[in-house]
Each structure stands twice: as C-alpha cells, then as structure tokens.
Write a protein that holds these residues in place. Sequence first.
Motif, mmCIF file in Angstrom:
data_model
loop_
_atom_site.group_PDB
_atom_site.id
_atom_site.type_symbol
_atom_site.label_atom_id
_atom_site.label_comp_id
_atom_site.label_asym_id
_atom_site.label_seq_id
_atom_site.Cartn_x
_atom_site.Cartn_y
_atom_site.Cartn_z
ATOM 1 N N ILE A 1 0.839 -1.227 0.214
ATOM 2 C CA ILE A 1 0.076 0.046 0.011
ATOM 3 C C ILE A 1 0.704 1.174 -0.077
ATOM 4 O O ILE A 1 0.419 2.444 -0.306
ATOM 5 N N VAL A 2 2.018 1.036 0.313
ATOM 6 C CA VAL A 2 3.034 2.137 0.829
ATOM 7 C C VAL A 2 3.129 3.040 -0.478
ATOM 8 O O VAL A 2 3.001 4.373 -0.733
ATOM 9 N N PRO A 3 3.629 2.461 -1.838
ATOM 10 C CA PRO A 3 3.635 3.182 -3.135
ATOM 11 C C PRO A 3 2.336 4.092 -3.283
ATOM 12 O O PRO A 3 2.492 5.295 -4.205
ATOM 13 N N PHE A 4 1.165 3.647 -3.235
ATOM 14 C CA PHE A 4 -0.452 4.573 -3.514
ATOM 15 C C PHE A 4 0.016 5.742 -2.703
ATOM 16 O O PHE A 4 -0.358 6.542 -3.007
ATOM 17 N N ILE A 5 0.443 5.611 -1.234
ATOM 18 C CA ILE A 5 0.598 6.858 -0.531
ATOM 19 C C ILE A 5 1.461 7.765 -0.897
ATOM 20 O O ILE A 5 1.423 8.888 -1.003
ATOM 21 N N GLU A 6 2.748 7.124 -1.470
ATOM 22 C CA GLU A 6 3.772 7.958 -1.847
ATOM 23 C C GLU A 6 3.359 8.857 -3.156
ATOM 24 O O GLU A 6 3.665 9.907 -3.163
#
Length: 398
Positions: free
Chosen positions: A130-135
């Motif tokens: 999920i981290v890349p989406f937040i980035e």
Amino acid sequence: MTRHTGEDVAERSGVERSYVARLVELGILAPEEPDRFSAGDVRRVLMARSLEDAGIPLDALGQAIQRGALSLDFLDAAAYERFAGLTAETFQQVSDRTGISIELLTLVREAIGMAVPSPDDRLREDEMSIVPFIELQIAEGFRPAAIERLLRVQGDSTRRIAEQEAAWWTTEVIERLGAAGEGPERIGNAELTDRVSPLSEQTVLAMYHAHQARTWTSNIVEAFEVLMAQAGIRSRLERLPAICFLDISGYTRLTQERGDEAAADLATTLARLVQRSSVQHGGKPIKWLGDGVMFFFPDPGPGVRAALEMVDALAAAGLPPAHVGLHAGPVLYQQGDYYGQTVNLSARIADYARSGEVLVTQEVVDASEEDGIAFSDVGPVELKGVSGIVHLLRAHRP
C-alpha cells in the motif's frame, strides 16, 4: 519450490527461532528435511500463533494434528499465499525512507482493522504493497486528511466484504461438510479454495470498476457543468439533494419473536427491494440501520417516487409496514457517509411518520417535478430534537 531455514521462518513470522523448533517438536510443522521449510510452513506458524492467541494450547493443537482430528495442510494452497508475513523494515524505517509521516503510515494497519503499531514494529508484506499508493498521493500534493479518509473507507469496505465471505464459507463449506462427516482435509478444502479465490477477486474487482465508471462519470459531468457555466455557455442548475430515511415499524419486536434467522431473511429481502427501487430512481443506499435504511438522492422528485415504491414493495412482500421521511438541503459528504442538518431532519421526519406514510418538507415539494405524485398538507409540527416548527406534507399517488 522456495525453501526457508528455521531462522527465515521465524523472521517472516515474527516469532523466536525456539517457537519454530517447538512447533516441529509438537508435529505442527513437519519439514521434509531438517531446517528446510516451505512457504506453507510460514503460514502454519502464523496460524499456530493465531490459534494460541485465541486460547488453543499448542500441545493440544499438536495432539489433534497427530491424531488426524485437525490438519493445517490446506495452508499449502495457493489461495493462502495472501497470509502475509513480515518485511524487514519497521514503520519508522519506511517513514524515513519514503517521507510518509509515521502517523499516516501506521494508519494503514489501523485501517485494516488491527491495533495501531509502534514505530518499531515491522510492516507486513500486504501493508508494504500500500505504501507506493500513499507515496504517489503525497508527491502529487494530496492533503493527508484526504488520504486518511480514503484509506479508512477502503479498509472498512474491504473488511465488510471479507467478513461476509468468511460467513458464507462457514455455512456453505465448513458446516455443510462437517455435518456430512467429512474429515479435516475436506473441511479445509484447498482444491475448492484455489478455484474460488481468483473468481471471487475477479468479481470484487469488476464491481469496483463498475462503481468507478459511474462515480468518475458523475465527477466529469459536475466539472463540465462548472466549466460551461464559467464560460457563459450554459447556466449551471443548482439542485439540492434529498436525504431519505426508511424505517420498518415493529422490526425489533418481529426479530425478537422470530429469531436471528428470520431477522437475517428480513434484512436480505429488505436490502434487495430498496436497492432496486433507489438505484432505479438515481439514488443510493448510504447505510443500513438497525430497523431501516438511509438513502441519498441527487434530485428530490425521483427520491419521493422511490420512497412510495419502496413502501408499496415492502407491503407486497409481506414485510412489516415502512414509514419514510425526506428533506432536501445541503449535506456534508465524508468517508462514504453524509452529515448535517438535512440528514438529522430527515431522520426526525421518518420517526414522526406513521406506518405507510411518506412525509416530506416543503423544500422537497418545491424541488419535485414528478408526474403522478401528489402532496397533501399535514401542517406545522414539532419534531423531537429539532428547534422550531417544521411544515410537513404527505406524498401519495393521486
């Protein structure tokens, strides 16, 4: 097939190496050769930990497996690869690496429905995805509050899907095969799981894309109206939306008398009927309450027609009578729900309505241009929790 050492298994499972050794000793893990474990063994460690946390002693679990009363072999199925292990990075390390605030990053686990982690806890593999989406959102200048709202709604919505899927699997697989005297291998049903899972995911994704097409189209229409009005090409019509509350008379008493199964059947029938009627007239159910439903309609007129149809449909289906309240006015939308005075007043009107009645405010009447709908005066009334007098009218077919 990838093989892992006992140290690898312990690392990915978040346990001590001695814990893995104990599972081998109890027969819960059975590696084909010493210190060589499979990906399924990682999932068996995670499952053993969950069972232990639920109050099932490891020695009792080992005895049940040795006797053939239980089996964890189904965890080798491809569908169970989603049982994520831990990554090597902590929340603080990922925050430092990506620039995502620790508060927003730990929200990921909270949105999934788990306890808020500490900065020194390691991310799970699914959380890391999920981290890349937040980035991306942060790089594009999205506000943290907006990112948080989306994550919470995504987490809550997918939780509801997963919980209903689990209940469906329990009744249709576990209980049915258990009643037929099937053994633990059949109840785990790895073969069926591998066939069902991709089709279930395909269905969820297809429905999500269908919702996207509808909501994105609405966004585009709204933006075009604004741009055309700014260019002086077309006046933008200001339409006040309507909030509708439909309550069922005697719902609580009926479910108490008939039991949980009857209550579930009633809820299913209610959901089917009101979903069809509301969507047909451009509305949508927002949330299901203990004894009714809240709806949003972009136009009040179709909302009144839908309310009348829903009242008639429930009566025709032999369900308890419904009473409905509608009010048109500005609303605040946040995290998949609507708030504000319009919502509160609509709920109070529904409480005031008698069985079979659809009561509306003058604002709804003024915004309604629906043929085949008439309104009769109820008059000024005082509503519980509402200051001042509210003028109500009764909607009906002429």
